[in-house]
Design an enzyme around this catalytic site. Structure first.
Site, mmCIF file in Angstrom:
data_model
loop_
_atom_site.group_PDB
_atom_site.id
_atom_site.type_symbol
_atom_site.label_atom_id
_atom_site.label_comp_id
_atom_site.label_asym_id
_atom_site.label_seq_id
_atom_site.Cartn_x
_atom_site.Cartn_y
_atom_site.Cartn_z
ATOM 1 N N ASP A 36 0.858 -4.592 5.257
ATOM 2 C CA ASP A 36 -0.208 -5.508 4.855
ATOM 3 C C ASP A 36 -0.326 -5.552 3.336
ATOM 4 O O ASP A 36 0.126 -4.650 2.632
ATOM 5 C CB ASP A 36 -1.552 -5.078 5.459
ATOM 6 C CG ASP A 36 -1.983 -3.686 5.031
ATOM 7 O OD1 ASP A 36 -3.158 -3.495 4.684
ATOM 8 O OD2 ASP A 36 -1.140 -2.766 5.054
ATOM 9 N N GLU A 37 -0.943 -6.617 2.846
ATOM 10 C CA GLU A 37 -1.305 -6.763 1.438
ATOM 11 C C GLU A 37 -0.171 -6.358 0.488
ATOM 12 O O GLU A 37 -0.316 -5.482 -0.358
ATOM 13 C CB GLU A 37 -2.580 -5.963 1.151
ATOM 14 C CG GLU A 37 -3.763 -6.481 1.967
ATOM 15 C CD GLU A 37 -5.053 -5.735 1.738
ATOM 16 O OE1 GLU A 37 -6.130 -6.354 1.840
ATOM 17 O OE2 GLU A 37 -5.005 -4.511 1.472
ATOM 18 N N VAL A 38 0.950 -7.029 0.646
ATOM 19 C CA VAL A 38 2.118 -6.765 -0.206
ATOM 20 C C VAL A 38 1.947 -7.595 -1.482
ATOM 21 O O VAL A 38 2.542 -8.660 -1.654
ATOM 22 C CB VAL A 38 3.430 -7.103 0.533
ATOM 23 C CG1 VAL A 38 4.637 -6.641 -0.291
ATOM 24 C CG2 VAL A 38 3.456 -6.438 1.906
ATOM 25 N N HIS A 76 0.822 -1.219 0.000
ATOM 26 C CA HIS A 76 0.000 0.000 0.000
ATOM 27 C C HIS A 76 0.855 1.267 0.000
ATOM 28 O O HIS A 76 0.592 2.225 0.729
ATOM 29 C CB HIS A 76 -0.971 0.003 1.175
ATOM 30 C CG HIS A 76 -2.151 -0.887 0.952
ATOM 31 N ND1 HIS A 76 -3.007 -0.728 -0.124
ATOM 32 C CD2 HIS A 76 -2.602 -1.963 1.644
ATOM 33 C CE1 HIS A 76 -3.939 -1.671 -0.077
ATOM 34 N NE2 HIS A 76 -3.715 -2.437 0.973
#
Length: 542
Positions: free
Chosen positions: A215-217, A159
């Site tokens: 998060d959410e790599v 992100h």
């Protein structure tokens, strides 16, 4: 359960009265025949007493009453400033309200609203000015006076859209078409992250806790540099992720030994306990496990927390949600959905072993799913949800006592923003209340089938189809009637939109009001205006 109700004119006033006042939409007639609006997705007026409708009261089954209150640990509220950044005066009012509601800290995600300087100045927002240094010091002073800790959240791996969208930062992406993921192999990328952290920490004197995101790599391991690195025997994407976050966490602890480091947990969920134990993060970070689902899997979540604890990561956080997780473009918050999420988290907290040291819970309030997605609900329409979620944690349930406390604290008649009665009272207990009411009203209008699907009604399809328009074969009399109805709808929508915009500008910058109007009003208004223009031209040429 959500309900649809019909609003009619003429003698059918008994049906109209079933709706909240704001749902009694403007109606008119077509050739002397009554028209009706259906408020799609609307809720009925709140029941007279608790226990009648589960959707309002959440007291349906005995297991909802069985959990103790949230255990010791801080209750944080997440401020997502990457979309619709509130004016500072409004933020300061919110801090006071948060404190009265039982909040103990703020998890602040600045993104491009932070006043980055030097080579990072290009990261500042351009749609509206970033907050000034003085603004952020004032915010911290206000929070401190209210007894709230301020915890900055700085994304350091995934992100990173607000950084990597810039052409000068493009070469730091893991893959060219993914703006969110940083290339961990480039030394310059690590330097950018550490400089961001340095500037944020230095503008938060006395900071005790820092959240480094991660998060959410997405697509990690897909870049050319990563593929070369992974080609060596024994190397994995898991190790690649852990190496980067360990490097960042160590740098934070070396620069500011007193600072506690939090990170999101999702990239570690599939890792084995042995991998986590050997990764070097033990003693460096406190994972924050997020799950916003109203049907959160309690057993699975408890198992995950126990796995982290068994690997040495025993100091853990939970993350729930009070807005911004039900749909990417939601306008109006559903309190029920978010209270249900917190009821599940209470079950988790009551089920973990003593080895799991829950440091607290962050109640997130997302303003965008990511930097480049559309706006979620604005803060005013979500305040009843936030208050309800907090009371759920404080009481261990959301029965009569908790619901009554929410209504008392905010001065509202219902915990659901859609069902609140309009009032002329001041909004000191609920700053932004009139904006919330206006958004609910216009949402009913925007979601009415007659407006949203005006081009598909039988009169347009029957007497003003694309075929008829191209060949100029339309009946002028029917065109006049269609034009009249379109004009009525457009006028009603324009009036509501003007009221919403005026109220919104009290709390948000012009760029936010403009974006909200273009995203929500534009798609409904534009087809109606096009029909008006085309039917008007038809009448004038025949």
């Amino acid at each position: 359960m959500r309900h649809s109700h019909w609003v009619t004119c003429g003698s059918c006033t008994n049906k109209t009265k079933r709706l909240p006042p704001r749902a009694r939409l403007l109606y008119s007639s077509w050739g002397g025949q009554p028209l009706s609006f259906r408020a799609r997705g609307s809720r009925p007026r709140a029941p007279a007493s608790y226990g009648q409708v589960r959707g309002y009261l959440f007291t349906g089954s005995s297991d909802r009453m069985a959990c103790p209150p949230w255990p010791t640990g801080r209750r944080l509220v997440h401020l997502d400033l990457k979309g619709a950044p509130p004016r500072m005066e409004y933020l300061l009012k919110l801090i006071q309200v948060f404190s009265e509601l039982g909040v103990e800290g703020l998890l602040v995600e600045y993104e491009d609203m932070f006043p980055y300087g030097g080579e990072l100045q290009l990261l500042q927002a351009t749609a509206q000015p970033a907050y000034s240094r003085e603004d952020l010091l004032l915010l911290q002073d206000c929070a401190r006076s209210a007894g709230l800790e301020v915890i900055p959240l700085v994304q350091t791996f995934g992100h990173m859209e607000f950084v990597l969208k810039h052409q000068s930062m493009r070469h730091l992406r893991e893959v060219p078409h993914c703006l969110g993921t940083l290339n961990p192999h480039k030394e310059e990328a690590v330097k950018v992250v550490l400089e961001m952290l340095r500037q944020v920490v230095e503008l938060h004197p006395g900071v005790k806790t820092l959240h480094i995101g991660a998060d959410e790599v997405y697509l990690l391991g897909e870049g050319e540099d990563s593929r070369r690195w992974l080609a060596s025997p024994g190397r994995t994407v898991e190790q690649l992720f852990l190496d980067h976050v360990t490097k960042v966490a160590k740098a934070v602890k070396e620069a500011w030994p007193h600072v506690t480091v939090i990170m999101w947990d999702d990239m570690m969920r599939e890792m084995s306990g042995e991998t986590l134990k050997a990764c070097g993060l033990v003693g460096l970070v406190q994972p924050m496990l997020w799950d916003y689902n109203p049907n959160l899997d309690v057993e699975q979540t408890v198992s995950l927390l126990e796995k982290y604890s068994g690997a040495g990561l025993s100091e853990l956080w939970a993350a729930s949600c009070f807005k911004g997780s039900t749909a990417v473009d939601t306008c109006v918050t559903s309190t029920q959905s978010h209270v249900d999420n917190h009821l599940q988290w209470l079950k988790v907290a009551a089920s973990v072993s003593a080895a799991v040291n829950l440091k607290g819970i962050a109640i997130t309030g997302w303003q965008r799913y990511d930097h480049l997605s559309v706006l979620c609900e604005l803060m005013p329409v979500a305040l009843p949800s936030l208050a309800s979620c907090l009371q759920t944690l404080i009481h261990g349930h959301f029965a009569h006592e908790a619901g009554s406390r929410v209504k008392e604290l905010l001065g509202v008649s219902s915990v659901e923003v859609e069902a609140m009665e309009r009032t002329a009272a001041d909004d000191s207990r609920f700053p932004g209340r009139r904006l919330a009411e206006s958004i609910v009203e216009i949402s009913f209008l925007l979601n009415s089938e007659e407006l949203r699907f005006f081009e598909n009604n039988k009169f347009v399809r029957g007497w003003f189809s694309p075929f008829q328009r191209r060949r100029k074969m339309a009946n002028p009399l029917m065109c006049m009637q269609i034009h009249s109805q379109a004009s009525t709808y457009a006028a009603a929508l324009q009036q509501k939109a003007a009221a919403v915009r005026e109220e919104m500008l009290r709390f948000y910058p012009d760029a936010t009001a403009q974006e909200w109007m273009e995203e929500h009003v534009g798609p409904v208004m534009t087809p109606i205006q096009r029909i008006m223009e085309e039917t008007g031209a038809c009448v004038n040429t025949q």
